[in-house]
Design a protein around this motif. Structure first.
Motif: not given
Length: 291
Positions: A150-154
């Motif tokens: 999810w941090w990559h998605a951010a």
């Protein structure tokens, strides 16, 4: 025309300086995020930018602040805050090179944003670099049976917000001078984020205060260099320089935090940068044919 008076050469030099400042700023953000919240970093960033731009904006009085496009200014401010918040949050949790690369994928998302904004048709040739670039993003995200990072998605989301901000800025530039656009961007962004940072500044070491002040100053001057560079030369001539920020940020991540990109990151980086450069090359061809 001598090299010293070549506007494209000058624009490239300005862009190189901007990239250097921006990469150091990202590394500084990673350092500050270990001691305070993302909201505090973003708040002080916009506060510093406001302080620096006010003298230039109101040196002839308050008349230059008059605008009939306040809703669009506010929208751009909200999107800008969200973009930096997502970017800085991703910097805090993933490798610097990954966060910067995903942020720099904005040229790939821009055609999609323009289509959604005004239904501007995306030429079929532009779909090829988009597919290449998004394949690279997928490789960097590396979805697995356990789920998505999810941090990559951010980081990807921050690229979309950057594209939205770019389109909104283009709309504002039709009627608003650059100084007014920047003032409302800094001021309204500050108003949006400041309430979320209350209580996050107490007990911070002086080194962290210095780091956050540097982040604000660097953002202000990086935007100035960016504006000047794009006033001197077309985007296709200097946009590729922006990808050097990915390399420099990766160097800081390696030297300071020991973050070594793996094979998948390198492959994804090659695809994203390749897709971005392909997009820029198509833009250059369109500019020349329309000229």
């Amino acid at each position: 025309m001598t090299p010293d008076t070549n506007p494209i050469r000058t624009a490239i030099y300005l862009s190189l300086l901007m990239v250097l400042i921006s990469s150091v700023s990202v590394a500084t953000t990673r350092y500050a995020s270990d001691y305070t919240s993302t909201a505090a970093i973003v708040t002080l960033q916009y506060l510093v930018c406001c302080v620096l731009c006010i003298p230039r904006t109101v040196r002839h009085g308050l008349a230059p602040l008059a605008t009939q496009r306040l809703p669009l200014h506010l929208f751009r401010g909200v999107v800008g805050v969200l973009g930096f918040y997502l970017f800085y949050a991703s910097v805090q949790h993933i490798a610097l090179v990954d966060a910067m690369l995903l942020r720099q994928s904005a040229p790939l998302t821009l055609p999609l944003v323009m289509w959604a904004w005004n239904r501007e048709r995306v030429p079929w040739r532009s779909l090829i670099p988009l597919v290449i670039g998004f394949m690279g993003i997928a490789v960097i995200l590396r979805p697995s049976p356990e789920g998505l990072s999810w941090w990559h998605a951010a980081g990807v989301a921050s690229a979309f917000t950057l594209s939205i901000s770019m389109v909104a800025t283009g709309e504002l530039a039709r009627t608003e001078p650059a100084s007014r656009i920047l003032f409302y961007y800094f001021f309204l962004s500050l108003v949006c984020v400041a309430p979320f940072s209350l209580g996050d500044f107490s007990g911070l070491p002086w080194q962290v205060w210095l780091a956050m002040l540097f982040i604000g100053v660097s953002m202000y001057f990086a935007l100035g260099l960016y504006t000047r560079a794009y006033a001197l030369a077309p985007a296709w001539a200097i946009a590729p320089v922006n990808y050097l920020a990915v390399v420099l940020t990766g160097v800081w991540g390696w030297l300071i935090w020991g973050q070594v990109p793996d094979t998948w990151t390198l492959l994804g980086s090659a695809l994203v940068i390749g897709g971005g450069l392909f997009t820029i090359a198509l833009g250059r061809r369109i500019d020349r044919s329309s000229g």
